[in-house]
Enzyme design. Sequence first.
Site, PDB file in Angstrom:
ATOM      1  N   TRP A  69      29.155 140.908  36.301  1.00 11.61           N
ATOM      2  CA  TRP A  69      29.383 139.691  37.070  1.00 11.61           C
ATOM      3  C   TRP A  69      28.407 139.651  38.247  1.00 11.61           C
ATOM      4  O   TRP A  69      27.933 140.676  38.708  1.00 11.61           O
ATOM      5  CB  TRP A  69      30.827 139.603  37.561  1.00 11.61           C
ATOM      6  CG  TRP A  69      31.278 140.678  38.508  1.00 11.61           C
ATOM      7  CD1 TRP A  69      31.959 141.809  38.185  1.00 11.61           C
ATOM      8  CD2 TRP A  69      31.097 140.714  39.936  1.00 11.61           C
ATOM      9  NE1 TRP A  69      32.212 142.561  39.315  1.00 11.61           N
ATOM     10  CE2 TRP A  69      31.700 141.911  40.404  1.00 11.61           C
ATOM     11  CE3 TRP A  69      30.500 139.874  40.857  1.00 11.61           C
ATOM     12  CZ2 TRP A  69      31.712 142.274  41.766  1.00 11.61           C
ATOM     13  CZ3 TRP A  69      30.499 140.227  42.208  1.00 11.61           C
ATOM     14  CH2 TRP A  69      31.108 141.415  42.643  1.00 11.61           C
ATOM     15  N   GLU A 104      30.959 146.788  53.357  1.00  7.46           N
ATOM     16  CA  GLU A 104      30.151 146.693  52.142  1.00  7.46           C
ATOM     17  C   GLU A 104      28.681 146.422  52.465  1.00  7.46           C
ATOM     18  O   GLU A 104      27.778 146.922  51.791  1.00  7.46           O
ATOM     19  CB  GLU A 104      30.689 145.583  51.232  1.00  7.46           C
ATOM     20  CG  GLU A 104      32.105 145.787  50.719  1.00  7.46           C
ATOM     21  CD  GLU A 104      32.201 146.841  49.625  1.00  7.46           C
ATOM     22  OE1 GLU A 104      31.150 147.279  49.107  1.00  7.46           O
ATOM     23  OE2 GLU A 104      33.335 147.227  49.284  1.00  7.46           O
ATOM     24  N   GLU A 154      27.134 147.980  43.945  1.00 11.88           N
ATOM     25  CA  GLU A 154      27.854 147.793  45.205  1.00 11.88           C
ATOM     26  C   GLU A 154      27.247 146.657  46.040  1.00 11.88           C
ATOM     27  O   GLU A 154      27.961 145.979  46.785  1.00 11.88           O
ATOM     28  CB  GLU A 154      27.819 149.098  46.013  1.00 11.88           C
ATOM     29  CG  GLU A 154      28.671 150.219  45.439  1.00 11.88           C
ATOM     30  CD  GLU A 154      30.127 150.106  45.850  1.00 11.88           C
ATOM     31  OE1 GLU A 154      30.406 149.509  46.911  1.00 11.88           O
ATOM     32  OE2 GLU A 154      30.990 150.615  45.112  1.00 11.88           O
ATOM     33  N   HIS A 180      28.926 143.258  46.193  1.00 12.71           N
ATOM     34  CA  HIS A 180      30.176 143.058  46.925  1.00 12.71           C
ATOM     35  C   HIS A 180      29.931 142.378  48.264  1.00 12.71           C
ATOM     36  O   HIS A 180      30.565 141.365  48.591  1.00 12.71           O
ATOM     37  CB  HIS A 180      30.880 144.401  47.147  1.00 12.71           C
ATOM     38  CG  HIS A 180      31.146 145.154  45.892  1.00 12.71           C
ATOM     39  ND1 HIS A 180      31.559 146.469  45.880  1.00 12.71           N
ATOM     40  CD2 HIS A 180      31.061 144.784  44.586  1.00 12.71           C
ATOM     41  CE1 HIS A 180      31.717 146.875  44.639  1.00 12.71           C
ATOM     42  NE2 HIS A 180      31.407 145.865  43.832  1.00 12.71           N
ATOM     43  N   GLU A 190      36.011 155.742  47.480  1.00 15.73           N
ATOM     44  CA  GLU A 190      36.039 154.691  46.452  1.00 15.73           C
ATOM     45  C   GLU A 190      37.474 154.284  46.135  1.00 15.73           C
ATOM     46  O   GLU A 190      37.754 153.110  45.893  1.00 15.73           O
ATOM     47  CB  GLU A 190      35.323 155.171  45.184  1.00 15.73           C
ATOM     48  CG  GLU A 190      33.817 155.316  45.330  1.00 15.73           C
ATOM     49  CD  GLU A 190      33.080 153.990  45.374  1.00 15.73           C
ATOM     50  OE1 GLU A 190      33.713 152.922  45.329  1.00 15.73           O
ATOM     51  OE2 GLU A 190      31.846 154.016  45.460  1.00 15.73           O
ATOM     52  N   THR A 249      38.624 152.022  49.024  1.00 13.95           N
ATOM     53  CA  THR A 249      38.109 150.651  48.960  1.00 13.95           C
ATOM     54  C   THR A 249      38.735 149.880  47.802  1.00 13.95           C
ATOM     55  O   THR A 249      38.965 148.674  47.899  1.00 13.95           O
ATOM     56  CB  THR A 249      36.573 150.634  48.843  1.00 13.95           C
ATOM     57  OG1 THR A 249      36.156 151.483  47.775  1.00 13.95           O
ATOM     58  CG2 THR A 249      35.930 151.106  50.136  1.00 13.95           C
ATOM     59  N   ASP A 290      35.325 146.989  40.402  1.00 12.11           N
ATOM     60  CA  ASP A 290      34.108 147.800  40.518  1.00 12.11           C
ATOM     61  C   ASP A 290      34.412 149.121  41.226  1.00 12.11           C
ATOM     62  O   ASP A 290      33.965 150.189  40.799  1.00 12.11           O
ATOM     63  CB  ASP A 290      33.050 147.055  41.341  1.00 12.11           C
ATOM     64  CG  ASP A 290      32.100 146.240  40.481  1.00 12.11           C
ATOM     65  OD1 ASP A 290      32.330 146.137  39.261  1.00 12.11           O
ATOM     66  OD2 ASP A 290      31.131 145.708  41.039  1.00 12.11           O
ATOM     67  N   GLU A 291      35.140 149.024  42.331  1.00 14.04           N
ATOM     68  CA  GLU A 291      35.459 150.230  43.093  1.00 14.04           C
ATOM     69  C   GLU A 291      36.257 151.216  42.242  1.00 14.04           C
ATOM     70  O   GLU A 291      36.076 152.438  42.347  1.00 14.04           O
ATOM     71  CB  GLU A 291      36.244 149.868  44.365  1.00 14.04           C
ATOM     72  CG  GLU A 291      35.579 148.862  45.280  1.00 14.04           C
ATOM     73  CD  GLU A 291      34.337 149.397  45.987  1.00 14.04           C
ATOM     74  OE1 GLU A 291      33.902 150.524  45.698  1.00 14.04           O
ATOM     75  OE2 GLU A 291      33.795 148.677  46.850  1.00 14.04           O
ATOM     76  N   HIS A 309      33.878 153.062  39.936  1.00 13.43           N
ATOM     77  CA  HIS A 309      33.089 154.042  40.688  1.00 13.43           C
ATOM     78  C   HIS A 309      33.949 155.232  41.104  1.00 13.43           C
ATOM     79  O   HIS A 309      33.485 156.374  41.103  1.00 13.43           O
ATOM     80  CB  HIS A 309      32.470 153.371  41.917  1.00 13.43           C
ATOM     81  CG  HIS A 309      31.527 152.265  41.563  1.00 13.43           C
ATOM     82  ND1 HIS A 309      31.157 151.279  42.442  1.00 13.43           N
ATOM     83  CD2 HIS A 309      30.863 151.988  40.407  1.00 13.43           C
ATOM     84  CE1 HIS A 309      30.309 150.444  41.861  1.00 13.43           C
ATOM     85  NE2 HIS A 309      30.118 150.859  40.620  1.00 13.43           N
TER      86      HIS A 309
END
Length: 345
Positions: free
Chosen positions: A44, A87, A125, A128, A178, A181, A210-211, A214
């Site tokens: 995305w 971020e 990252e 974000h 991670e 977040t 995403d976090e 990760h």
Amino acid sequence: MHRQETNVQVTHSMPPQKIEIFKSLDSWVEKNILVHLKPVEKNWQPQDFLPDPTSHEFYKQVKELREMAKEIPDDYFVVLVGDMITEEALPTYQTMLNITDGVLDETGASLTSWAIWTRAWTAEENRHGDMLHKYLYLSGRVDMRQVEKTIQYLIGSGMYLKVENNPYLTFIYTSFQERATFISHKNTAKLAWEHGDAKLAKLCGFVASDEKRHEIAYTKIIEKLFEMDPDETIRAFADMMRKKITMPAHFMYDGRDANLFDHFSTVAQRLGVYTVKDYTDILEFLVDRWRVEELTGLSADGRKAQDFVCELPLRLRKLEERALLRAKQAPTVPFTWISDRKLKL
């Protein structure tokens, strides 16, 4: 330049022979860590969730976004701004990884798996901050110049995490951070939904996803280190927890409020976005995930570290009530991000 810590001495606490462990893991990282990245063409992008400037409907879309944003309270926006600024300080985080012994990107374009991970993780990252920044700009709810000043101050100030250029410490930190977040963005998504803004909730939810990916990658690295070198790893885990996990934006400053990070964190605590309970929950999660209680064959120092880490959650639980009591007694302060409107901390 605003700084809250001075005279910090750089240390390299990892014995040189340990570097060979990380070099030997290069092919393992390729097979087990790089798989947690997504191809750019399948990922995305911020524009997927924001008004399309090429569309005839752009102004209508912006108007709709601003109408939805009107219904969201100031304290939510303070937390969203703080998360976005965290971020946006991404250059500092990549620098931290690139100076870590054993896993650094020596040329800036190295083809080692460690270096590929760092650059690609940074690229993922980066989306974000871009997305949250554009949303906040379009929302019309915050003083963007003050927000942008805060970003510049933060990147210029860097961060001091006491990881000592040591990948054992660094990856324990990133595993914890991670997950932190992930929790924070998940909760901002939940609150946006409760305030009736489904689009903002979706935006925050995709950052959280995403976090989470990760987090899985970094926890797998430490899991592998526990398998290969349990004694060094458990001692690093204990060392990191004794130092306490400091959030990466702890040098946050807007040109006026020297305690801005603490004030932002207190609002996040009050809203339930990221709390002292979450800190302990993350520690318990990692102790369980890495099966710390089951470790055997440790040195005397390793066993002491194991006992410390396993007993720490109970000690922290006892401190949670005191932190909540202090929060109830907190004052009211102005935030430049919302044009000096005051919030109770």
